[in-house]
Design a protein around this motif. Structure first.
Motif, mmCIF file in Angstrom:
data_model
loop_
_atom_site.group_PDB
_atom_site.id
_atom_site.type_symbol
_atom_site.label_atom_id
_atom_site.label_comp_id
_atom_site.label_asym_id
_atom_site.label_seq_id
_atom_site.Cartn_x
_atom_site.Cartn_y
_atom_site.Cartn_z
ATOM 1 N N ARG A 184 0.880 -1.264 0.000
ATOM 2 C CA ARG A 184 0.114 -0.075 0.003
ATOM 3 C C ARG A 184 0.930 1.237 0.232
ATOM 4 N NH1 ARG A 184 -5.198 -0.981 1.238
ATOM 5 N NH2 ARG A 184 -5.644 0.906 2.397
ATOM 6 N N ILE A 185 0.669 2.137 -1.075
ATOM 7 C CA ILE A 185 1.173 3.371 -1.051
ATOM 8 C C ILE A 185 0.442 4.415 -0.507
ATOM 9 C CG2 ILE A 185 2.895 4.949 -2.510
ATOM 10 C CD1 ILE A 185 3.784 2.110 -2.591
ATOM 11 N N PHE A 186 0.575 5.041 0.530
ATOM 12 C CA PHE A 186 -0.359 5.925 1.017
ATOM 13 C C PHE A 186 -0.206 7.642 0.172
ATOM 14 C CE2 PHE A 186 -0.409 2.642 4.075
ATOM 15 C CZ PHE A 186 -1.708 2.502 4.305
ATOM 16 N N ALA A 187 -0.989 8.460 0.540
ATOM 17 C CA ALA A 187 -1.069 9.675 -0.149
ATOM 18 C C ALA A 187 0.189 10.416 -0.125
ATOM 19 C CB ALA A 187 -2.306 10.630 0.505
ATOM 20 N N ASN A 188 0.508 11.079 -1.433
ATOM 21 C CA ASN A 188 1.414 12.216 -1.432
ATOM 22 C C ASN A 188 2.908 11.377 -1.337
ATOM 23 O OD1 ASN A 188 -0.186 14.542 -1.353
ATOM 24 N ND2 ASN A 188 -1.002 14.052 0.672
ATOM 25 N N CYS A 189 2.987 10.376 -2.173
ATOM 26 C CA CYS A 189 4.435 9.743 -2.080
ATOM 27 C C CYS A 189 5.074 9.852 -3.628
ATOM 28 C CB CYS A 189 4.508 8.361 -1.885
ATOM 29 S SG CYS A 189 4.224 7.994 -0.215
ATOM 30 N N VAL A 190 6.273 9.857 -3.547
ATOM 31 C CA VAL A 190 7.032 10.242 -4.838
ATOM 32 C C VAL A 190 8.044 8.966 -4.988
ATOM 33 C CG1 VAL A 190 8.699 11.531 -6.071
ATOM 34 C CG2 VAL A 190 6.748 12.591 -4.776
ATOM 35 N N LEU A 191 7.871 8.097 -5.909
ATOM 36 C CA LEU A 191 8.749 6.840 -5.786
ATOM 37 C C LEU A 191 9.571 6.914 -7.149
ATOM 38 C CD1 LEU A 191 5.842 4.522 -4.990
ATOM 39 C CD2 LEU A 191 7.332 5.661 -3.335
ATOM 40 N N ASP A 192 10.920 6.807 -7.369
ATOM 41 C CA ASP A 192 11.555 6.889 -8.424
ATOM 42 C C ASP A 192 12.685 5.899 -8.569
ATOM 43 O OD1 ASP A 192 12.900 7.960 -10.687
ATOM 44 O OD2 ASP A 192 13.645 9.661 -9.728
ATOM 45 N N ASN A 193 12.551 4.987 -9.511
ATOM 46 C CA ASN A 193 13.537 4.002 -9.980
ATOM 47 C C ASN A 193 13.668 3.021 -8.334
ATOM 48 O OD1 ASN A 193 15.243 3.883 -12.419
ATOM 49 N ND2 ASN A 193 14.379 5.966 -12.003
ATOM 50 N N ALA A 194 12.629 2.701 -7.898
ATOM 51 C CA ALA A 194 12.408 1.976 -6.677
ATOM 52 C C ALA A 194 12.097 0.422 -6.983
ATOM 53 C CB ALA A 194 11.920 2.702 -5.556
ATOM 54 N N VAL A 195 12.763 -0.325 -6.005
ATOM 55 C CA VAL A 195 12.045 -1.616 -6.158
ATOM 56 C C VAL A 195 11.376 -2.079 -4.684
ATOM 57 C CG1 VAL A 195 12.405 -4.232 -6.458
ATOM 58 C CG2 VAL A 195 13.608 -2.514 -7.818
ATOM 59 N N ILE A 196 10.100 -2.243 -4.693
ATOM 60 C CA ILE A 196 9.363 -2.432 -3.480
ATOM 61 C C ILE A 196 8.894 -3.821 -3.428
ATOM 62 C CG2 ILE A 196 7.530 -1.358 -2.106
ATOM 63 C CD1 ILE A 196 7.951 1.369 -3.636
ATOM 64 N N GLY A 197 9.125 -4.561 -2.283
ATOM 65 C CA GLY A 197 8.767 -5.748 -2.180
ATOM 66 C C GLY A 197 7.140 -5.839 -1.858
ATOM 67 N N PRO A 198 6.668 -6.979 -1.622
ATOM 68 C CA PRO A 198 5.250 -7.333 -1.341
ATOM 69 C C PRO A 198 4.874 -6.822 0.192
ATOM 70 C CG PRO A 198 6.449 -9.467 -1.386
ATOM 71 C CD PRO A 198 7.553 -8.395 -1.567
ATOM 72 N N SER A 199 3.770 -6.341 0.311
ATOM 73 C CA SER A 199 3.114 -6.394 1.587
ATOM 74 C C SER A 199 3.794 -5.139 2.407
ATOM 75 C CB SER A 199 3.279 -7.525 2.539
ATOM 76 O OG SER A 199 2.510 -8.639 1.950
ATOM 77 N N CYS A 200 4.290 -4.204 1.712
ATOM 78 C CA CYS A 200 5.015 -2.979 2.103
ATOM 79 C C CYS A 200 3.968 -1.993 2.650
ATOM 80 C CB CYS A 200 6.119 -2.618 1.432
ATOM 81 S SG CYS A 200 7.441 -3.733 1.372
ATOM 82 N N SER A 201 4.494 -0.986 3.545
ATOM 83 C CA SER A 201 3.504 0.267 3.577
ATOM 84 C C SER A 201 4.522 1.382 3.613
ATOM 85 C CB SER A 201 2.857 0.067 5.073
ATOM 86 O OG SER A 201 2.416 1.021 5.541
ATOM 87 N N ILE A 202 3.955 2.338 2.463
ATOM 88 C CA ILE A 202 4.849 3.255 2.176
ATOM 89 C C ILE A 202 3.942 4.472 2.150
ATOM 90 C CG2 ILE A 202 6.339 4.356 0.458
ATOM 91 C CD1 ILE A 202 6.924 1.525 1.138
#
Ligand code: UD1
Ligand code: CA
Length: 456
Positions: free
Chosen positions: A306-324
């Motif tokens: 889940r990516i919550f409001a107002n995030c900036v993600l650039d060239n990232a690798v995010i695994g499963p079941s994360c909270s950002i």
């Protein structure tokens, strides 16, 4: 027959009122001309010839990494003249497809259909029914439905202006015939130009077939002449990409507030809230949820994250079941394992973070190698930069970093170590121990608070 694509892109685009050549104006983050080139490439042509003129240096510079054949048209004497400049480079045995640098949404299927029509004795013309054909060339058909002639708006009679079937400008024909027909085109017309469109009447006169194909939608043949039309094609592009994504099963809360400027692959039951921008290559696992106002560029997100409001993600690798997030920034090289929590006002750059680790508040993790089940307290900073060099911070499994800690890299925190809150850590901290790096707290008995003098 082998294919040569010819893209006309020499025009100035005066109505853009811009320092930039028209074909370099951005649509969904890519130059208009880039969209046309990318679509042309999908047809696997032998060569792509670009006729250029206005803003010559800027245009060449913008595409210097691409394999293209550049044809300079120093002065613009019309679309027929533009095509003539490139024809000497195209072998007689090729089919020529003419595209436009400012008609960016043309679809591959449409072009493939047109190419199927263009036989050895046939000129195929892509036409479109327009409610308001003002400015366009009009298609005049004979009783049997074949094209007799294309007349430009400025040269058309009142009666001809009533025709709604319009010329998109896109044609396909054998190179050999194009050469023959264009040699017969003159500039005796309202604009004193050599019109490519005149070849329709010439071909008919010489008993060749001129066959129309109607474009299915207006959007794909929209030309861009000013910033209003630029915004219109941007909206059309946005609508199409959002539709593709929804038809593939993604829930989009408001398709008008989703911008896709690249390629997105999504698993099942993905949900996107409003004002999300997806750029470059974005991969979304099953059940990924992206909250409002997020920008995601060249990033892969694992299932159930889940990516919550107002995030900036650039060239990232995010695994499963994360909270950002909310309000998190993942910069290039952020690589998160399973079940990682990155909270508000946390910045991560070039850092690997192991499964189950957490950094929930106000933290900078840069150039770091962080193990599993690490808890990074609020206000922690990896001091990775001494003004010249970047150094790495290593935090092993199970470490607890107290709030407000400065980890001065290069430094290593051993497994299961605890760092006391407010520490400045400059030396490696051993495993399993409490390490503190702060001055002892003292209380001064003799101290008295300065008192304000009372005004009388
Ligand atoms: C052209 C067609 C018209 C069609 C319309 C669709 C002709 C004569 N007319 O008209 O039937 O309905 O497109 O949008 O073909 N260009 C060059 N070199 C030149 C002239 C033009 O590269 O010497 C390029 C322009 O940059 C532009 C394209 O060709 O991208 C079309 O030229 P433009 O002058 O805009 O033609 P239209 O009048 O719009
Ligand atoms: Ca035009």
């Amino acid at each position: 027959m082998p294919l040569s694509v010819l893209i006309l892109a020499a025009g100035q685009g005066k109505r853009m009122n811009s320092e930039w050549p028209k074909v370099l104006q951005p649509l969904a983050g890519r130059a208009l001309l880039k969209h046309v080139i990318d679509t042309a490439r999908q047809l696997r042509p032998d060569a792509i010839h670009v006729v250029y003129g206005h803003g010559a240096e800027q245009v060449r510079e913008a595409f210097k990494a691409e394999a293209l054949s550049w044809v300079l048209q120093e002065r613009q004497f019309g679309t027929g003249h533009a095509v003539l400049q490139a024809l000497p480079r195209i072998p007689d045995g090729h089919t020529v497809l003419v595209l436009y640098g400012d008609v960016p949404l043309i679809r591959r299927d449409t072009l493939e259909g047109l190419l199927k029509l263009a036989g050895p004795k046939t000129l195929a013309v892509l036409t479109v029914m327009l409610a308001d054909p003002g400015g366009y060339g009009r298609i005049l058909r004979d009783a049997r439905g074949r094209i007799r002639k294309i007349v430009e708006h400025k040269d058309a009679s009142k009666r001809e202006l009533r025709v709604r079937e319009s010329n998109t400008g896109i044609i396909a024909a054998p190179a050999k015939l194009l050469k023959k027909w264009l040699a017969l085109v003159n500039n005796n017309n309202a604009q004193g130009e050599y019109y490519l469109t005149d070849i329709a009447a010439i071909a008919t006169r010489e008993k060749f077939n001129v066959v129309p194909q109607l474009a299915l939608t207006e959007a794909e043949v929209l030309g861009v002449n000013d910033k209003v039309q630029l915004a219109q094609v941007e909206a059309a592009y946005r609508r199409e990409r959002a539709q593709e994504l929804m038809l593939s099963g993604v829930t989009v809360i408001d398709p008008q507030r989703l911008d896709i400027r690249g390629t997105v692959t999504a698993g099942r039951d993905v949900q996107l809230d409003v004002n999300v921008i997806l750029e470059g290559k974005v991969k979304l696992g099953d059940r990924v949820w992206i909250g409002p106002n997020c920008v995601v560029r060249d990033t892969a997100i694992g299932a159930d994250t889940r990516i919550f409001a107002n995030c900036v993600l650039d060239n990232a690798v995010i695994g499963p079941s994360c909270s950002i997030g909310p309000f998190a920034r993942l910069r290039p090289g952020a690589a998160l394992g399973r079940g990682v929590h990155i909270g508000n006002f946390v910045e991560v750059k070039n850092a690997k973070i192991g499964d189950g680790s957490k950094a929930n508040h106000l933290t900078y993790l840069g150039d770091a190698l962080i193990g599993k089940d690490v808890n990074v307290g609020a206000g922690t900073i990896t001091c990775n930069y001494d003004g010249v060099n970047k150094s790495q911070t290593r935090i092993e499994d199970g470490v607890f970093i107290g709030s407000g800690s400065m980890l001065v890299a290069p430094v290593r925190i051993g497994a299961r170590a605890t760092i006391g809150a407010g520490s400045t850590i400059t030396e490696d901290a051993p495993a399993d121990k409490l390490t503190l790096g702060r001055s002892r707290q003292v209380s001064i008995d003799s101290w008295a608070r300065p008192a304000k003098r009372k005004k009388s």
